[in-house]
Design an enzyme around this catalytic site. Structure first.
Site, mmCIF file in Angstrom:
data_model
loop_
_atom_site.group_PDB
_atom_site.id
_atom_site.type_symbol
_atom_site.label_atom_id
_atom_site.label_comp_id
_atom_site.label_asym_id
_atom_site.label_seq_id
_atom_site.Cartn_x
_atom_site.Cartn_y
_atom_site.Cartn_z
ATOM 1 N N HIS A 70 77.412 6.407 94.788
ATOM 2 C CA HIS A 70 76.858 5.722 93.623
ATOM 3 C C HIS A 70 75.396 5.362 93.872
ATOM 4 O O HIS A 70 75.093 4.427 94.613
ATOM 5 C CB HIS A 70 77.682 4.474 93.291
ATOM 6 C CG HIS A 70 79.085 4.807 92.892
ATOM 7 N ND1 HIS A 70 80.143 4.737 93.766
ATOM 8 C CD2 HIS A 70 79.586 5.231 91.709
ATOM 9 C CE1 HIS A 70 81.243 5.100 93.130
ATOM 10 N NE2 HIS A 70 80.935 5.401 91.884
ATOM 11 N N HIS A 110 82.117 12.665 89.301
ATOM 12 C CA HIS A 110 83.237 12.618 90.244
ATOM 13 C C HIS A 110 84.487 12.019 89.593
ATOM 14 O O HIS A 110 84.429 11.464 88.500
ATOM 15 C CB HIS A 110 82.845 11.849 91.510
ATOM 16 C CG HIS A 110 82.474 10.421 91.269
ATOM 17 N ND1 HIS A 110 81.238 10.033 90.783
ATOM 18 C CD2 HIS A 110 83.174 9.284 91.437
ATOM 19 C CE1 HIS A 110 81.197 8.710 90.670
ATOM 20 N NE2 HIS A 110 82.369 8.234 91.051
ATOM 21 N N CYS A 115 89.880 -0.402 88.820
ATOM 22 C CA CYS A 115 89.488 1.005 88.804
ATOM 23 C C CYS A 115 89.519 1.518 90.233
ATOM 24 O O CYS A 115 89.617 0.737 91.176
ATOM 25 C CB CYS A 115 88.071 1.181 88.259
ATOM 26 S SG CYS A 115 87.874 0.683 86.542
ATOM 27 N N HIS A 170 89.094 5.407 92.876
ATOM 28 C CA HIS A 170 88.841 6.833 93.074
ATOM 29 C C HIS A 170 89.973 7.420 93.907
ATOM 30 O O HIS A 170 90.187 6.969 95.032
ATOM 31 C CB HIS A 170 87.532 7.047 93.826
ATOM 32 C CG HIS A 170 86.342 6.460 93.153
ATOM 33 N ND1 HIS A 170 85.972 5.139 93.337
ATOM 34 C CD2 HIS A 170 85.448 6.992 92.304
ATOM 35 C CE1 HIS A 170 84.891 4.910 92.613
ATOM 36 N NE2 HIS A 170 84.547 6.013 91.978
ATOM 37 N N GLU A 172 92.937 -4.032 96.055
ATOM 38 C CA GLU A 172 92.025 -4.850 95.257
ATOM 39 C C GLU A 172 92.656 -6.145 94.765
ATOM 40 O O GLU A 172 92.003 -7.181 94.732
ATOM 41 C CB GLU A 172 91.533 -4.022 94.064
ATOM 42 C CG GLU A 172 90.370 -4.624 93.341
ATOM 43 C CD GLU A 172 89.698 -3.649 92.395
ATOM 44 O OE1 GLU A 172 89.359 -4.089 91.285
ATOM 45 O OE2 GLU A 172 89.492 -2.481 92.755
ATOM 46 N N TYR A 181 82.794 9.128 81.276
ATOM 47 C CA TYR A 181 81.671 8.315 80.822
ATOM 48 C C TYR A 181 80.533 8.375 81.831
ATOM 49 O O TYR A 181 80.708 8.752 82.986
ATOM 50 C CB TYR A 181 82.093 6.863 80.585
ATOM 51 C CG TYR A 181 82.291 6.069 81.856
ATOM 52 C CD1 TYR A 181 81.299 5.197 82.320
ATOM 53 C CD2 TYR A 181 83.449 6.199 82.618
ATOM 54 C CE1 TYR A 181 81.474 4.475 83.490
ATOM 55 C CE2 TYR A 181 83.631 5.488 83.775
ATOM 56 C CZ TYR A 181 82.647 4.635 84.215
ATOM 57 O OH TYR A 181 82.804 3.929 85.377
ATOM 58 N N GLU A 235 77.029 5.203 87.064
ATOM 59 C CA GLU A 235 78.435 5.598 87.143
ATOM 60 C C GLU A 235 78.538 6.864 86.298
ATOM 61 O O GLU A 235 78.068 6.906 85.154
ATOM 62 C CB GLU A 235 79.354 4.521 86.559
ATOM 63 C CG GLU A 235 79.564 3.337 87.445
ATOM 64 C CD GLU A 235 80.516 3.608 88.609
ATOM 65 O OE1 GLU A 235 80.943 4.756 88.821
ATOM 66 O OE2 GLU A 235 80.818 2.636 89.319
ATOM 67 N N GLU A 263 81.608 9.502 85.713
ATOM 68 C CA GLU A 263 82.961 9.753 86.153
ATOM 69 C C GLU A 263 83.825 10.432 85.098
ATOM 70 O O GLU A 263 83.738 10.115 83.910
ATOM 71 C CB GLU A 263 83.642 8.423 86.533
ATOM 72 C CG GLU A 263 82.956 7.714 87.666
ATOM 73 C CD GLU A 263 83.559 6.378 88.024
ATOM 74 O OE1 GLU A 263 83.405 5.970 89.184
ATOM 75 O OE2 GLU A 263 84.197 5.743 87.155
ATOM 76 N N TRP A 312 82.493 0.597 80.528
ATOM 77 C CA TRP A 312 83.606 1.535 80.436
ATOM 78 C C TRP A 312 84.785 0.920 79.694
ATOM 79 O O TRP A 312 85.440 1.588 78.899
ATOM 80 C CB TRP A 312 84.016 2.074 81.808
ATOM 81 C CG TRP A 312 84.380 1.030 82.826
ATOM 82 C CD1 TRP A 312 85.619 0.496 83.048
ATOM 83 C CD2 TRP A 312 83.496 0.402 83.751
ATOM 84 N NE1 TRP A 312 85.556 -0.434 84.060
ATOM 85 C CE2 TRP A 312 84.258 -0.505 84.507
ATOM 86 C CE3 TRP A 312 82.128 0.533 84.028
ATOM 87 C CZ2 TRP A 312 83.713 -1.290 85.526
ATOM 88 C CZ3 TRP A 312 81.586 -0.257 85.031
ATOM 89 C CH2 TRP A 312 82.369 -1.154 85.763
#
Length: 183
Positions: free
Chosen positions: A26, A33, A68, A70, A88, A106, A116, A118, A165
């Site tokens: 980032h 990604h 969120c 990855h 988290e 987005y 961002e 993604e 987002w």
């Protein structure tokens, strides 16, 4: 977070073309990604919202969806959702994981200039009433529950107070239906 954690870099057709170190991906020129967004619903149907930690490099202190993340190379998104829920938010026992916006993507730029970018399918998941979030302070400043109607009204009235987002995702009727905002 493991310093060597990797994200999956994608081409414009959402096909994997490589990986990158998560802690380095980032930037002001973030490659496209793979990611995901997840909204957690309680047994009562309330939506878990989180306020991003003030130490986050992007959108610090902003209210957003539950979490969120990855998926790593070769990791299925539902497995990544369970992993990130635990890392988290300290949440175990998610169930009913459902993909709601399978083609969502987005691009957003934070006030710091970090981008961002993604391909970010959106999911909902459920948690039973005995589960209480215990957020990692490096990820989450605070959390709260809102009815779907309260969430929709707040985002519609004060979108600036939420992550870009989440505001964009909630423009999709399918997500509002899945969350119960349109009942």
């Amino acid at each position: 977070m493991n310093a060597c954690e990797r994200v999956v870099v994608l081409d414009s057709n959402n096909q994997p073309i490589g990986t990158a170190v998560k802690s380095e991906v980032h930037t002001t020129d973030t490659p496209y990604h793979l990611a995901f967004s997840c909204y957690v619903l309680s047994d009562k149907g309330d939506v878990l919202l989180t306020r991003r930690a003030l130490s986050k490099a992007t959108w610090p202190g902003v209210w957003t969806n539950s979490f969120c993340g990855h998926p790593g190379p070769g990791e299925e998104i539902p497995a990544a959702i369970r992993r990130r829920a635990q890392q988290e938010l300290g949440l175990e026992g998610l169930y009913g994981i459902e993909e709601v916006l399978p083609t969502y993507s987005y691009r957003a730029v934070d006030s710091s200039g970090i981008v961002e970018h993604e391909f970010c399918p959106v999911y909902i998941a459920r948690i039973d009433a005995t589960s209480t979030p215990q957020p990692a302070t490096t990820e989450v400043d605070s959390f709260g529950w809102a009815t779907p109607a309260e969430l929709a009204a707040a985002v519609d009235a004060t979108g600036f107070a939420f992550s870009p987002w989440m505001v964009d995702q909630l423009r999709h009727r399918r997500l509002r239906e899945a969350l119960g905002c349109l009942r």
